[in-house]
Enzyme design. Structure first.
Site, PDB file in Angstrom:
ATOM      1  N   GLU A 173       0.841  -1.212   0.000  1.00 30.40           N
ATOM      2  CA  GLU A 173       0.000   0.000   0.000  1.00 30.40           C
ATOM      3  C   GLU A 173       0.870   1.254   0.000  1.00 30.40           C
ATOM      4  O   GLU A 173       0.704   2.144   0.853  1.00 30.40           O
ATOM      5  CB  GLU A 173      -0.982  -0.012   1.185  1.00 30.40           C
ATOM      6  CG  GLU A 173      -1.992  -1.135   1.079  1.00 30.40           C
ATOM      7  CD  GLU A 173      -3.224  -1.003   1.976  1.00 30.40           C
ATOM      8  OE1 GLU A 173      -3.263  -0.119   2.842  1.00 30.40           O
ATOM      9  OE2 GLU A 173      -4.161  -1.807   1.782  1.00 30.40           O
ATOM     10  N   GLU A 304      -5.040  -8.700  -0.227  1.00 30.05           N
ATOM     11  CA  GLU A 304      -5.876  -8.345   0.930  1.00 30.05           C
ATOM     12  C   GLU A 304      -7.308  -8.241   0.457  1.00 30.05           C
ATOM     13  O   GLU A 304      -7.621  -7.419  -0.418  1.00 30.05           O
ATOM     14  CB  GLU A 304      -5.424  -7.019   1.565  1.00 30.05           C
ATOM     15  CG  GLU A 304      -4.117  -7.152   2.319  1.00 30.05           C
ATOM     16  CD  GLU A 304      -3.714  -5.900   3.073  1.00 30.05           C
ATOM     17  OE1 GLU A 304      -4.602  -5.155   3.543  1.00 30.05           O
ATOM     18  OE2 GLU A 304      -2.496  -5.663   3.201  1.00 30.05           O
TER      19      GLU A 304
HETATM   20  O1  AHR Z   1      -5.475  -5.721   6.905  1.00 29.24           O
HETATM   21  C1  AHR Z   1      -5.430  -4.536   7.626  1.00 29.24           C
HETATM   22  C2  AHR Z   1      -4.747  -3.415   6.873  1.00 29.24           C
HETATM   23  O2  AHR Z   1      -5.490  -3.075   5.763  1.00 29.24           O
HETATM   24  C3  AHR Z   1      -3.380  -3.725   6.302  1.00 29.24           C
HETATM   25  O3  AHR Z   1      -2.367  -3.570   7.229  1.00 29.24           O
HETATM   26  C4  AHR Z   1      -3.241  -2.713   5.216  1.00 29.24           C
HETATM   27  O4  AHR Z   1      -2.415  -3.147   4.182  1.00 29.24           O
HETATM   28  C5  AHR Z   1      -4.678  -2.464   4.783  1.00 29.24           C
HETATM   29  O5  AHR Z   1      -4.972  -1.129   4.713  1.00 29.24           O
END
Ligand code: AHR
Length: 500
Positions: A173, A304
């Site tokens: 990210e 994610e």
């Molecule tokens: O999964 C929780 C958070 O969500 C992670 O650390 C991040 O990559 C995303 O914003």
């Protein structure tokens, strides 16, 4: 009668087992308590890893595990997590509750966990606040076999042989918590950092994952590929093997999120509608990737995904602990069907997160643990891992209580495993309707069918008082017909049928 048409002779892409991957971050009680309790814990463990949790995870055949973050990854300095534990540096986990991170779970512990689970390792490097040298040395420490400063250090810390590192993320990210970069800046940083992520073991190469977009940031995908993509054969020998995508389902939006357990039928359909958005995201980011990589050699890595609600009342807001209901079972079933259908482009996906954080498959409470509805979906869908996607189609109609949040009533995906068994996974999103399904298997004679199902009321969940409210039950309602099979899928359910 709804028609489901399956063409067993029309084989499509392979469903990479990594699509069924998981994610574990140094966040709340995911690693500490949830997975790692330390060797001296009264909770039964092997080398510090909870035996109950590891056994349950082996059952769903976790194929790959991403670690150490998440946002945590771009603040993590791996050398703080090696060597004698009493000497390890303590740090503040600034992203997640400001708690002390004692670094007792580090590189050696992560690979021990992967070995116990029998899964591949996906390590996410620190590009946001780490150096090129630090990243380069981490990969050397993990994978280099010969004599070198890092392999010597590894041996000194008790591990002579290198590990296999299947995937390495070059930042996380980086448009947000990983450095707030703009796409052009990140893309140039990616070019530089990845140069020093060496592949020392060509028999077990490490695939490099470039940080991709947040949700619908198509500009990020486009700009990063413009700068990073190399129009030469060298492209496919380790410059960029994957481009990530992150998408979470927040029923009421990012600010409010919404309760994990208390919701009505409107919010049910709204949530599921938002889960469907994954399909559009994959298609649209995929179209941009196709412009550069029409042969689909770069994998889309959805590292994610999952539901993200308001935390359980009374818990630390920075720990992201939430309950899991039949709604999560449906989100998982719908999303995994979407991934299967896009397995020509989606090569890996990692549910966020494995234990005690967001849409977990396991929740723990001290020495106790439970399996969530999402766990049961992963257990039923595991047969798709490394199977061949089959061409299939189900007739659907739109349902819902509000015009804006309509969803198709059914979703499906179908695969054939290495033994020739056909696996059908079907979701029924309706809260009120059971659907009779006439399944037509073209050029295929079904001889045997068996089934299993997760079915319940929309807010059903497993608690420490009632751990089996939601579970996998045998489904005996399918019969063989001349054309294929026939069955009725109950409302609010996820079904897995095996046809031989
Ligand atoms: O999964 C929780 C958070 O969500 C992670 O650390 C991040 O990559 C995303 O914003």
């Amino acid at each position: 009668m709804v028609k489901l048409v399956i063409h067993p002779s029309k084989k499509q892409s392979k469903i990479n087992k990594e699509i069924y991957g998981h994610f574990s971050e140094h966040l709340g009680r995911c690693i500490y308590e949830g997975i790692y309790v330390g060797e001296d814990s009264p909770i039964p463990n092997k080398n510090g890893m909870r035996t109950d949790v590891v056994e349950a995870l082996k059952e769903i055949k976790v194929p790959v595990l991403r670690w150490p973050g998440g946002c945590f990854a771009d603040e993590y300095h791996w050398k703080d997590g090696i060597g004698p534990k009493e000497n390890r540096k303590k740090m503040i986990n600034t992203h997640w509750g400001g708690v002390v991170e004692d670094n007792s779970f580090g590189t050696h512990e992560f690979f021990e966990l992967c070995e116990q689970l029998g899964c591949e390792a996906y390590v996410n490097g620190n590009l946001g606040s780490g150096t090129v040298q630090e990243m380069s040395e981490w990969v050397e420490y993990i994978t280099f076999k010969g004599v070198s400063p890092m392999s010597d250090l590894r041996a000194k810390n008790g591990r002579k042989e290198p590990w296999k590192l299947a995937f390495f993320g070059v930042g996380n990210e980086n448009w947000g918590c990983g450095g707030n970069m703009n796409p052009d800046f990140y893309a140039n940083e990616y070019r530089r950092y990845q140069t020093y992520v060496r592949n020392y073991d060509m028999e077990n190469p490490t695939a490099k994952i470039c940080c991709g977009a947040n949700v619908d940031d198509y500009e990020w995908t486009s700009d990063v590929l413009k700068t990073c993509y190399r129009h030469s054969p060298v492209q496919f020998h380790g410059f960029m093997d994957g481009l990530s995508l992150h998408y979470y389902v927040h029923p009421e939006g990012w600010e409010i999120k919404g309760s994990a357990t208390e919701f009505d039928d409107k919010v049910w359909y709204k949530t599921l509608n938002k889960a469907f958005y994954m399909d559009e995201l994959i298609r649209r980011h995929g179209n941009i990737m196709d412009e550069y990589d029409p042969d689909k050699k770069i994998g889309m890595i959805v590292d994610e995904w999952g539901t993200w609600y308001t935390v359980e009342p009374g818990t630390n807001p920075g720990f992201l602990y939430q309950q899991n209901t039949m709604r999560d079972a449906l989100v998982a079933g719908i999303t995994l069907n979407i991934f299967n259908k896009h397995s020509d482009r989606v090569k890996m996906a990692n549910l966020a997160q494995m234990v005690n954080v967001l849409q977990s498959v396991i929740l723990t409470d001290g020495a106790d643990m439970l399996l969530t509805p999402t766990y049961h979906i992963f257990n039923m869908y595991k047969y798709h891992q490394d199977a061949q996607l089959l061409d299939s189609f189900v007739e659907t109609e739109n349902i819902g209580v509000e015009e804006e949040w309509q969803v198709p009533n059914l979703t499906e995906s179908v695969s054939m495993d290495a033994d020739g068994n056909i696996h059908i996974t079907l979701t029924n999103l309706s809260l009120t309707e059971d659907y009779p399904v006439e399944t037509i298997l073209t050029d295929y004679e079904a001889k045997e069918v068996k089934g299993e199902i997760v079915h319940g009321e929309m807010t059903d969940k497993n608690t420490f008082e009632d751990k089996e409210c939601v579970k996998v039950c045998e489904f005996t309602g399918a019969e063989i017909t001349e054309k294929g099979i026939r069955f009725t899928i109950p409302r609010c359910s996820v079904l897995h049928l095996t046809v031989k």
